[in-house]
Design an enzyme around this catalytic site. Structure first.
Site, short mmCIF file in Angstrom:
data_model
loop_
_atom_site.label_atom_id
_atom_site.label_comp_id
_atom_site.label_asym_id
_atom_site.label_seq_id
_atom_site.Cartn_x
_atom_site.Cartn_y
_atom_site.Cartn_z
CE LYS A 1 -9.88 9.60 -18.79
NZ LYS A 1 -10.13 10.89 -18.16
CE1 TYR B 1 -13.16 13.32 -16.42
CE2 TYR B 1 -13.10 13.04 -14.04
CZ TYR B 1 -13.34 12.53 -15.31
OH TYR B 1 -13.75 11.23 -15.45
NE ARG C 1 -2.91 0.36 3.35
CZ ARG C 1 -2.25 0.75 4.45
NH1 ARG C 1 -1.69 1.94 4.50
NH2 ARG C 1 -2.17 -0.06 5.49
CG ASP D 1 -6.34 17.28 -14.74
OD1 ASP D 1 -5.62 16.75 -15.61
OD2 ASP D 1 -7.41 16.79 -14.36
C1 LIG Z 1 -10.42 11.22 -16.90
C2 LIG Z 1 -9.94 12.47 -16.29
C3 LIG Z 1 -9.75 12.55 -14.90
C4 LIG Z 1 -10.07 11.41 -13.96
O1 LIG Z 1 -9.27 10.30 -14.20
P1 LIG Z 1 -9.67 8.80 -13.80
O2 LIG Z 1 -8.44 8.03 -14.11
O3 LIG Z 1 -10.85 8.42 -14.66
O4 LIG Z 1 -10.05 8.81 -12.37
C5 LIG Z 1 -9.25 13.74 -14.40
N1 LIG Z 1 -8.98 14.79 -15.19
C6 LIG Z 1 -9.17 14.76 -16.52
C7 LIG Z 1 -8.86 15.96 -17.35
C8 LIG Z 1 -9.66 13.60 -17.13
O5 LIG Z 1 -9.86 13.56 -18.44
#
Ligand SMILES: *Cc1c(COP(=O)(O)O)cnc(C)c1O
Length: 393
Positions: free
Chosen positions: A209, A112, A59, A184
């Site tokens: 992504k 997001y 963990r 982000d």
């Molecule tokens: C998909 C996404 C997230 C969240 O990511 P997960 O891996 O699905 O939890 C956060 N920020 C952006 C810009 C995203 O496209």
């Protein structure tokens, strides 16, 4: 003579890979073991208190996961990195680790969807004050920062309308207010944009992504200074949202081709956006690589590529979307982005399904908007596919 610092393509392939793991294997092994045995109590103790490098319990840390963290750390140019089970875990763990009752967050309306829920539903329960500004209104963001701020949270380009924020300008305003600046960088990726170089303190990714790129593993990463990353890691360790070693391996393998995929996705998205501009059934095209885009100049200044995602409006609203999406042959219709396959989605039925039509309109999301995440296919086929699907509308 100082050694040449490798450029991103070389970093994507090699960063983290030189760690000796598993004998002479050239590929990073997936270490599934939850715990690590120590014959010597003294050594066990010094690893446990952090005096000596090593792993104790899954963990907290894992050798496969550590290689993935190191690769993204190098790509983003940070001092330290930690990971989480998903992008949302990376985001929420960072926010909860840095905030407390009475603290104040300044952010934007177009974060997001999941991040927006943390701001709207959860942080206020703990007495955190949240101010969400109009996304591309830099003056409003600066005015709110001047009132005091602990965390400035940004995302650019935004999802799904591709609004662009001037990161250097806002990071400076955030620091003047004494805030930690979080960006982000999921949509841009470190190949196209380096938020730390523009002044951000922490960069977050949904590795699910573009970093992973194959839509087969969930994960999140946080990169920044040792002090901030340590705070996020300490919270994530106890919160328990640990990245699984198998997911780390898949994300690591995907990230090795990041630069090649992004180069192609940038080209495909640009070509698709330019093509759609001249199509009769298309009412608008949002892509920062278009000279007519409101954020084009800022994007050209702070990005080295305009990214693989765009969105466009269809004449006829949801009725048109209902015909267009099933007609696409070389695109998944899915709530995802950043994969090698092209993906289309309608924000009105996916990322922003919980908003009312009026709320979507206020965010610049018409009912007929299509989000298009360009894959790595050949452009002639993508254009032909769009043309035949547009005819079905
Ligand atoms: C998909 C996404 C997230 C969240 O990511 P997960 O891996 O699905 O939890 C956060 N920020 C952006 C810009 C995203 O496209």
């Amino acid at each position: 003579m100082s050694e040449k610092v490798p450029t991103p393509g070389t970093q994507a392939v090699w960063a983290g890979e030189h760690r000796a793991l598993g004998g002479d294997a050239t590929q990073v092994p997936v270490i599934h073991s939850v715990s690590y045995g120590y014959g010597e109590v003294e050594q066990w103790k010094s690893v446990a208190v952090g005096e000596e490098a090593g792993h104790i319990y899954g963990r907290n840390s894992n050798p496969t996961v550590a290689v993935f963290e190191e690769k993204v750390r190098v790509l983003e140019g940070g001092k330290a990195a930690t990971s989480a089970s998903t992008g949302m875990a990376a985001i929420s763990n960072s926010l909860f680790a840095l905030l407390a009752p009475g603290k104040r967050v300044v952010s934007i309306k177009d974060t997001y969807g999941g991040t927006n829920r943390v701001f709207a539903d959860y942080l206020p329960q703990y007495g955190v004050d949240i101010e969400l500004c109009e996304t591309d209104d830099h003056e409003q963001i600066e005015a709110e920062l001047a009132k005091g701020c602990d965390v400035l949270y940004l995302e650019t380009p935004t999802n799904p309308t591709l609004k662009v924020l001037d990161l250097a300008r806002l990071a400076k305003a955030g620091h003047d207010a004494g805030a930690v600046v979080i960006v982000d960088n999921t949509v841009a990726t470190p190949i196209n944009q380096k938020p730390l170089e523009l002044g951000a303190d922490l960069v977050i990714h949904s590795a699910t992504k573009f970093l992973g790129g194959h839509a087969d593993a969930l994960g999140g990463v946080v990169v920044g200074s040792e002090e901030l990353v340590e705070k996020v890691y300490a919270y994530r360790e106890i919160n328990g949202a640990t990245l699984h070693p198998m997911a780390a391996y898949l994300l690591l393998r995907g990230t090795k081709t990041l630069h090649l995929r992004i180069e192609r996705q940038n080209q495909n998205a640009q070509a698709v956006a330019e093509h759609l501009l001249n199509q009769p059934r298309v009412t608008s095209v949002n892509y920062p690589g278009l000279s007519g885009h409101a954020g084009h100049e800022v994007a050209a200044k702070q990005m080295t590529g305009f990214g693989g995602m765009l969105s466009f409006g269809l004449e006829g609203d949801l009725d048109a979307v209902r015909k267009f999406i099933p007609a696409m042959r070389h695109a998944h219709a899915a709530a995802n982005l950043g994969a090698v396959e092209t993906i289309v989605a309608a924000p009105a039925t996916s990322s922003h399904v919980e908003c009312t039509e009026e709320e979507r309109a206020a965010l610049g999301i018409p009912e007929g908007l299509i989000r298009y995440s360009a894959g790595i296919e050949d452009i002639e086929d993508l254009i032909a596919d769009l043309d035949q699907a547009l005819k079905a509308v």
